[in-house]
Design a protein around this motif. Structure first.
Motif, PDB file in Angstrom:
ATOM      1  N   ALA A  63      -2.663 -13.685  -9.945  1.00 24.28           N
ATOM      2  CA  ALA A  63      -3.746 -12.765  -9.555  1.00 24.28           C
ATOM      3  C   ALA A  63      -3.593 -12.362  -8.084  1.00 24.28           C
ATOM      4  CB  ALA A  63      -5.096 -13.423  -9.802  1.00 24.28           C
ATOM      5  N   MET A  64      -3.264 -13.347  -7.246  1.00 23.92           N
ATOM      6  CA  MET A  64      -3.040 -13.072  -5.821  1.00 23.92           C
ATOM      7  C   MET A  64      -1.889 -12.083  -5.652  1.00 23.92           C
ATOM      8  SD  MET A  64      -3.001 -16.401  -3.437  1.00 23.92           S
ATOM      9  CE  MET A  64      -4.482 -17.349  -3.379  1.00 23.92           C
ATOM     10  N   ALA A  65      -0.821 -12.333  -6.409  1.00 20.12           N
ATOM     11  CA  ALA A  65       0.372 -11.476  -6.320  1.00 20.12           C
ATOM     12  C   ALA A  65       0.056 -10.056  -6.782  1.00 20.12           C
ATOM     13  CB  ALA A  65       1.499 -12.062  -7.160  1.00 20.12           C
ATOM     14  N   THR A  66      -0.810  -9.926  -7.773  1.00 25.82           N
ATOM     15  CA  THR A  66      -1.177  -8.591  -8.275  1.00 25.82           C
ATOM     16  C   THR A  66      -1.851  -7.789  -7.166  1.00 25.82           C
ATOM     17  OG1 THR A  66      -1.473  -9.547 -10.454  1.00 25.82           O
ATOM     18  CG2 THR A  66      -2.433  -7.386 -10.107  1.00 25.82           C
ATOM     19  N   ILE A  67      -2.759  -8.443  -6.443  1.00 27.19           N
ATOM     20  CA  ILE A  67      -3.464  -7.750  -5.351  1.00 27.19           C
ATOM     21  C   ILE A  67      -2.472  -7.401  -4.232  1.00 27.19           C
ATOM     22  CG2 ILE A  67      -5.252  -8.002  -3.578  1.00 27.19           C
ATOM     23  CD1 ILE A  67      -6.690  -9.876  -5.652  1.00 27.19           C
ATOM     24  N   LEU A  68      -1.619  -8.362  -3.890  1.00 21.36           N
ATOM     25  CA  LEU A  68      -0.642  -8.114  -2.823  1.00 21.36           C
ATOM     26  C   LEU A  68       0.350  -7.013  -3.223  1.00 21.36           C
ATOM     27  CD1 LEU A  68       0.060 -11.784  -1.731  1.00 21.36           C
ATOM     28  CD2 LEU A  68      -1.041 -10.037  -0.352  1.00 21.36           C
ATOM     29  N   GLY A  69       0.704  -6.991  -4.525  1.00 19.96           N
ATOM     30  CA  GLY A  69       1.653  -5.994  -5.025  1.00 19.96           C
ATOM     31  C   GLY A  69       1.152  -4.580  -4.822  1.00 19.96           C
ATOM     32  N   VAL A  70      -0.162  -4.397  -4.929  1.00 18.12           N
ATOM     33  CA  VAL A  70      -0.745  -3.061  -4.751  1.00 18.12           C
ATOM     34  C   VAL A  70      -0.522  -2.567  -3.320  1.00 18.12           C
ATOM     35  CG1 VAL A  70      -2.911  -1.763  -4.785  1.00 18.12           C
ATOM     36  CG2 VAL A  70      -2.442  -3.430  -6.572  1.00 18.12           C
ATOM     37  N   LEU A  71      -0.483  -3.519  -2.383  1.00 23.37           N
ATOM     38  CA  LEU A  71      -0.312  -3.147  -0.971  1.00 23.37           C
ATOM     39  C   LEU A  71       1.114  -2.705  -0.647  1.00 23.37           C
ATOM     40  CD1 LEU A  71      -2.285  -6.102   0.626  1.00 23.37           C
ATOM     41  CD2 LEU A  71      -3.054  -3.750   0.480  1.00 23.37           C
ATOM     42  N   ALA A  72       2.042  -3.082  -1.525  1.00 20.64           N
ATOM     43  CA  ALA A  72       3.453  -2.775  -1.235  1.00 20.64           C
ATOM     44  C   ALA A  72       3.757  -1.319  -1.558  1.00 20.64           C
ATOM     45  CB  ALA A  72       4.353  -3.685  -2.061  1.00 20.64           C
ATOM     46  N   GLU A  73       4.421  -0.672  -0.630  1.00 16.37           N
ATOM     47  CA  GLU A  73       4.797   0.726  -0.876  1.00 16.37           C
ATOM     48  C   GLU A  73       6.104   0.810  -1.649  1.00 16.37           C
ATOM     49  OE1 GLU A  73       3.995   4.095   1.941  1.00 16.37           O
ATOM     50  OE2 GLU A  73       3.799   2.412   3.295  1.00 16.37           O
ATOM     51  N   ASP A  74       6.984  -0.158  -1.429  1.00 16.88           N
ATOM     52  CA  ASP A  74       8.266  -0.160  -2.129  1.00 16.88           C
ATOM     53  C   ASP A  74       8.764  -1.597  -2.273  1.00 16.88           C
ATOM     54  OD1 ASP A  74       9.186  -0.869   0.402  1.00 16.88           O
ATOM     55  OD2 ASP A  74       9.679   1.180   0.908  1.00 16.88           O
ATOM     56  N   PHE A  75       9.928  -1.726  -2.892  1.00 15.65           N
ATOM     57  CA  PHE A  75      10.480  -3.044  -3.200  1.00 15.65           C
ATOM     58  C   PHE A  75      10.729  -3.869  -1.934  1.00 15.65           C
ATOM     59  CE2 PHE A  75      14.028  -5.893  -4.354  1.00 15.65           C
ATOM     60  CZ  PHE A  75      13.398  -6.576  -5.380  1.00 15.65           C
ATOM     61  N   ARG A  76      11.166  -3.179  -0.865  1.00 14.39           N
ATOM     62  CA  ARG A  76      11.469  -3.888   0.381  1.00 14.39           C
ATOM     63  C   ARG A  76      10.203  -4.505   0.982  1.00 14.39           C
ATOM     64  NH1 ARG A  76      14.702  -0.672   4.906  1.00 14.39           N
ATOM     65  NH2 ARG A  76      12.592  -0.018   5.357  1.00 14.39           N
ATOM     66  N   ALA A  77       9.129  -3.710   0.944  1.00 14.24           N
ATOM     67  CA  ALA A  77       7.855  -4.220   1.476  1.00 14.24           C
ATOM     68  C   ALA A  77       7.365  -5.394   0.638  1.00 14.24           C
ATOM     69  CB  ALA A  77       6.827  -3.108   1.486  1.00 14.24           C
ATOM     70  N   ALA A 100      -8.726  -7.675  -8.559  1.00 10.86           N
ATOM     71  CA  ALA A 100      -7.530  -6.963  -9.062  1.00 10.86           C
ATOM     72  C   ALA A 100      -7.925  -5.885 -10.065  1.00 10.86           C
ATOM     73  CB  ALA A 100      -6.564  -7.960  -9.696  1.00 10.86           C
ATOM     74  N   ALA A 101      -8.845  -6.236 -10.975  1.00 18.25           N
ATOM     75  CA  ALA A 101      -9.272  -5.265 -11.999  1.00 18.25           C
ATOM     76  C   ALA A 101      -9.975  -4.075 -11.356  1.00 18.25           C
ATOM     77  CB  ALA A 101     -10.191  -5.946 -13.006  1.00 18.25           C
ATOM     78  N   ARG A 102     -10.779  -4.349 -10.323  1.00 16.46           N
ATOM     79  CA  ARG A 102     -11.494  -3.262  -9.620  1.00 16.46           C
ATOM     80  C   ARG A 102     -10.505  -2.346  -8.911  1.00 16.46           C
ATOM     81  NH1 ARG A 102     -17.146  -3.637  -8.967  1.00 16.46           N
ATOM     82  NH2 ARG A 102     -17.070  -2.159  -7.258  1.00 16.46           N
ATOM     83  N   ILE A 103      -9.487  -2.958  -8.312  1.00 12.09           N
ATOM     84  CA  ILE A 103      -8.474  -2.150  -7.620  1.00 12.09           C
ATOM     85  C   ILE A 103      -7.754  -1.243  -8.626  1.00 12.09           C
ATOM     86  CG2 ILE A 103      -6.250  -2.249  -6.406  1.00 12.09           C
ATOM     87  CD1 ILE A 103      -7.295  -4.803  -5.020  1.00 12.09           C
ATOM     88  N   PHE A 104      -7.384  -1.822  -9.772  1.00 13.75           N
ATOM     89  CA  PHE A 104      -6.630  -1.044 -10.757  1.00 13.75           C
ATOM     90  C   PHE A 104      -7.497  -0.005 -11.474  1.00 13.75           C
ATOM     91  CE2 PHE A 104      -2.173  -1.965 -11.560  1.00 13.75           C
ATOM     92  CZ  PHE A 104      -1.952  -2.961 -10.630  1.00 13.75           C
ATOM     93  N   SER A 105      -8.808  -0.247 -11.527  1.00 14.53           N
ATOM     94  CA  SER A 105      -9.651   0.716 -12.246  1.00 14.53           C
ATOM     95  C   SER A 105     -10.101   1.860 -11.334  1.00 14.53           C
ATOM     96  CB  SER A 105     -10.861   0.007 -12.857  1.00 14.53           C
ATOM     97  OG  SER A 105     -11.637  -0.553 -11.824  1.00 14.53           O
ATOM     98  N   THR A 106      -9.801   1.758 -10.059  1.00 12.09           N
ATOM     99  CA  THR A 106     -10.157   2.851  -9.142  1.00 12.09           C
ATOM    100  C   THR A 106      -8.879   3.444  -8.554  1.00 12.09           C
ATOM    101  OG1 THR A 106     -10.261   1.375  -7.248  1.00 12.09           O
ATOM    102  CG2 THR A 106     -12.301   1.653  -8.491  1.00 12.09           C
ATOM    103  N   ASP A 107      -9.052   4.467  -7.705  1.00 14.09           N
ATOM    104  CA  ASP A 107      -7.850   5.078  -7.124  1.00 14.09           C
ATOM    105  C   ASP A 107      -7.272   4.259  -5.972  1.00 14.09           C
ATOM    106  OD1 ASP A 107      -9.887   5.653  -5.414  1.00 14.09           O
ATOM    107  OD2 ASP A 107      -9.808   7.820  -5.655  1.00 14.09           O
ATOM    108  N   LYS A 164      -2.606   0.733   0.922  1.00 15.37           N
ATOM    109  CA  LYS A 164      -1.255   0.451   1.411  1.00 15.37           C
ATOM    110  C   LYS A 164      -1.351  -0.384   2.668  1.00 15.37           C
ATOM    111  CE  LYS A 164       0.860   4.479  -0.536  1.00 15.37           C
ATOM    112  NZ  LYS A 164       0.787   5.915  -0.436  1.00 15.37           N
ATOM    113  N   LEU A 165      -0.403  -1.268   2.835  1.00 23.49           N
ATOM    114  CA  LEU A 165      -0.364  -2.062   4.058  1.00 23.49           C
ATOM    115  C   LEU A 165       0.512  -1.321   5.047  1.00 23.49           C
ATOM    116  CD1 LEU A 165      -1.416  -4.834   5.051  1.00 23.49           C
ATOM    117  CD2 LEU A 165       0.851  -5.709   4.576  1.00 23.49           C
ATOM    118  N   ARG A 166      -0.132  -0.723   6.029  1.00 25.39           N
ATOM    119  CA  ARG A 166       0.636   0.046   7.010  1.00 25.39           C
ATOM    120  C   ARG A 166       0.465  -0.570   8.376  1.00 25.39           C
ATOM    121  NH1 ARG A 166      -1.214   5.612   4.910  1.00 25.39           N
ATOM    122  NH2 ARG A 166       0.443   6.184   3.490  1.00 25.39           N
ATOM    123  N   TRP A 167       1.557  -0.719   9.071  1.00 27.20           N
ATOM    124  CA  TRP A 167       1.489  -1.259  10.431  1.00 27.20           C
ATOM    125  C   TRP A 167       1.126  -0.165  11.429  1.00 27.20           C
ATOM    126  CZ3 TRP A 167       1.140  -6.086   9.604  1.00 27.20           C
ATOM    127  CH2 TRP A 167       1.868  -6.656   8.579  1.00 27.20           C
TER     128      TRP A 167
END
Lengths: 427, 240
Positions: free
Chosen positions: A314-328, A404-411, A417-420
């Motif tokens: 579940a933690m990974a699912t939330i973190l995965g949403v923040l990733a813009e690409d495979f490298r991130a 996670a479900a709330r994130i996926f059910s909304t835009d 995105k995790l942006r520096w």
């Protein structure tokens, strides 16, 4: 259900790539190969060993000592002459790794009750475990001979008193108490045995958490990088099914990967440790102290492991949403690694119950601590602590899955995105 | 002609930025409706909202009478969306990708087979469909994705820059495919920078700029209204 299965099969196919299979097989083969090599080395160390012996004394006492060596499975290579330097040179050129020099007057010294001295030379040709064991065996032989000689002398000098009474006038009977049970035995030996039986569990858990989390984060990041996520989010399947399918696939592949790694590692460790960890003869004491896992114990441990994996996914699912690409995605695994690393390291070096209260609370607040603590708690009868840990992980999982479900059910699934550095919104 | 899509006062904000300031339009059955405008005008945001990817900040949208906010699941069954920068799963073969997508829409294996058969005809990639998507050129991927979008004969196909990245020949083929499917009753909402493409494809056009629809009508009607030789000049005049 049909649509979920369709999605799950796709997720598994995406994760099980040729690269993954090759890397798993290669790692297992590598572990197996090294383990077998170590096992062969250990067997060789335990087999008949060559030892060079220069006996300058040639008395019944020195013959007693060399006789003990033969009994300890040593094959003696007699060195002629009386020059120690030459003997060392000769032994160095040969294939024996040990040289024992018994000086002239050795037997006489023993007879006069003066300390007799022998010299041992170990040729350190490698730093392997088997090389070290050979010299340990020799030391044990010398020690056994010492005991034999001293007992013999004591029996002659003081026939009325048993040698053991003279040598160890104080004896200790060791008892170990676990909860309300008591058994005779060494606390160190019992702890060592329990540790050797459960040493693999934290490793397995740590690997499953990392594997599964990495897979979920990468799977979501790859969907973003390959521009497939938008299409997937518009197909007629509940968003919760998309999240669940990704988590289930990652969990299954993570479990499989960890199992394959563990088979290899078990073979490796088995070869390295030999029979050292088996604790022969400990069984009845362990049984008497109740330090065995029954059906309920295994069930609790399984449930604890299961919820730890769910929390990680579940933690990974939330973190995965923040990733813009495979490298991130590779760097986003870090928070999970840190959270799993703390209890993992603690399980080897410390006892959470003896930590200062603030640190103890911090450790217990980490969901992954609970499965690491489950085994000792179950063995020590602290079932309440195990159940508390499971309930805590269930609560954490529920909160995370709702997020996670709330994130996926909304835009947010597309806009988070995790942006520096702040970038302008692209419409 | 019945209304398939009804958009009324649609708004979308990202923080302080108003991407859509209340746009309204309708798309009828079998109609090709195009949104044209510069980068950042709000075309993609509109398409993404109707594709149920983004939630609107205000206004309403209905697909076949289903409200976008209340029944996104129902709407997903009726639409298909082709994003401008879309991809397919690189580890899957072309046929497997189509099968994977068809299984979400088909109620029976027979129906899924029919979808795939139609997609194979649209994509027209021959034996390459048995190879992994990772080996395809950009044009091949685009044709595969268009086939995926149209194979289920959705009530509304939402196509964002459908010929993006394609060469002239492939672009022509794709336009003809879209036109053919519209004649079969599929409604199309598309966006494009290519004014020639819009003139060729669309039944009606909306000119969008800075989150507002400036004008709409048929290509011919707009050219007459602004006394312009083409849509590019129409757009420039409308912006002024």
């Amino acid at each position: 259900m049909k649509k979920f299965k369709n999605l799950l099969v796709k997720e598994v196919r995406e994760l099980v790539t040729k690269q993954l299979i090759v890397s798993l097989v290669m790692t297992m083969l590598l572990f197996y190969f090294i383990g077998n090599l170590a096992k062969t080395e250990m067997k060789r160390a335990q087999a008949v060993q060559k030892i060079s012996v220069m006996d300058l004394d040639r008395t019944p006492v020195s013959e007693g000592l060399t006789g003990s060596l033969k009994s300890a499975n040593f094959e003696i290579d007699w060195v002629k002459g009386d020059d120690t330097e030459a003997a060392v040179q000769e032994a160095r050129k040969g294939d024996s790794n040990l040289l024992l020099v018994i000086p002239k007057g050795f037997g006489e010294s023993v007879g006069r009750l003066e300390p007799a001295q022998v010299s041992t030379y170990t040729f350190l040709r490698s730093f392997s475990v088997s090389g070290i064991r050979k010299s340990e065996i020799l030391k044990a032989v010398v020690s056994a001979t010492n005991k034999y000689l001293s007992d013999d002398i004591l029996r002659k000098e003081l026939p009325a008193v048993p040698p053991e009474t003279l040598k160890t006038p104080i004896r200790s009977r060791d008892f170990v108490i676990v909860k309300d049970r008591m058994a005779e035995g060494s606390a160190a030996a019992i702890s060592g045995f329990v540790y050797s039986q459960s040493v693999f569990l934290p490793i397995i858990l740590f690997m499953i958490i990392l594997y599964s989390s990495q897979m979920v984060i990468s799977a979501i990041a790859m969907e973003k990088q390959n521009k497939t996520l938008e299409t997937l989010l518009t197909v007629p399947i509940p968003r919760s099914s998309i999240v669940t399918a990704k988590m289930t696939a990652a969990g299954l592949v993570g479990l499989l990967s960890a199992a394959i790694y563990m088979v290899g590692m078990r073979s490796f460790m088995g070869g390295m440790m030999g029979d050292m960890g088996s604790g022969a003869g400990m069984g009845p004491v362990i049984e008497q102290l109740g330090l065995t896992m029954n059906g309920t114990g295994y069930l609790l441990l399984g449930v604890s492991l299961f919820f730890a994996i769910l929390v990680a996914l579940a933690m990974a699912t939330i973190l995965g949403v923040l990733a813009e690409d495979f490298r991130a995605a590779q760097s986003l695994i870090l928070p999970i690694v840190l959270l799993a690393m703390i209890p993992y390291m603690l399980s080897f070096f410390s006892d959470v119950n003896t930590l200062p209260l603030p640190i103890k609370l911090f450790v217990l607040a980490i969901p992954f601590s609970h499965p690491f603590l489950a085994t000792p708690n179950i063995l020590l009868g602290n079932i309440g602590a195990v159940i508390y840990g499971i309930l805590y992980m269930m609560a954490v999982f529920a909160v995370l899955i709702i997020i996670a479900a709330r994130i996926f059910s909304t835009d947010r699934v597309l806009t988070m995105k995790l942006r520096w550095r702040k970038k302008p919104v692209v419409l | 002609m019945s209304t398939i899509l009804r958009v009324d006062g649609l708004k979308k904000s990202y923080g302080n930025l108003e991407a859509l300031k209340g746009i309204s339009f309708e798309v009828g059955e079998g109609e090709i409706f195009a949104l044209i405008g510069p980068n950042g005008a709000g075309k993609t945001t509109t398409l993404r909202i109707i594709a149920t990817l983004l939630s609107p900040s205000g206004g309403q949208a209905e697909v076949l009478g289903f409200d976008l906010k209340k029944h996104p699941d129902k709407i997903r069954e009726k639409i298909s969306y082709l994003p401008e920068e879309a991809g397919a799963y690189r580890n899957l073969r072309g046929t497997d990708y189509l099968k994977f997508m068809a299984n979400f829409y088909a109620d029976t294996p027979g129906e899924a087979e029919a979808f795939i058969k139609r997609a194979l005809a649209i994509a027209d990639l021959g034996p390459r469909l048995n190879e992994k998507v990772g080996t395809y050129s950009k044009g091949m991927v685009r044709k595969l994705l268009l086939a995926r979008a149209l194979m289920t004969k959705p009530a509304l196909a939402i196509l964002d820059e459908p010929t993006s990245g394609l060469d002239v020949i492939n672009s022509l083929e794709v336009r003809e495919i879209i036109k053919r499917f519209a004649k079969e009753g599929i409604s199309v909402l598309l966006s494009s920078h290519n004014m020639l493409e819009i003139e060729f494809l669309s039944d009606r056009v909306a000119l969008i700029d800075r989150g507002l629809i400036l004008d709409s009508g048929t290509s011919g009607g707009l050219k007459d209204k602004y006394e312009a030789p083409n849509l590019e000049v129409v757009f420039r005049s409308a912006v002024r």
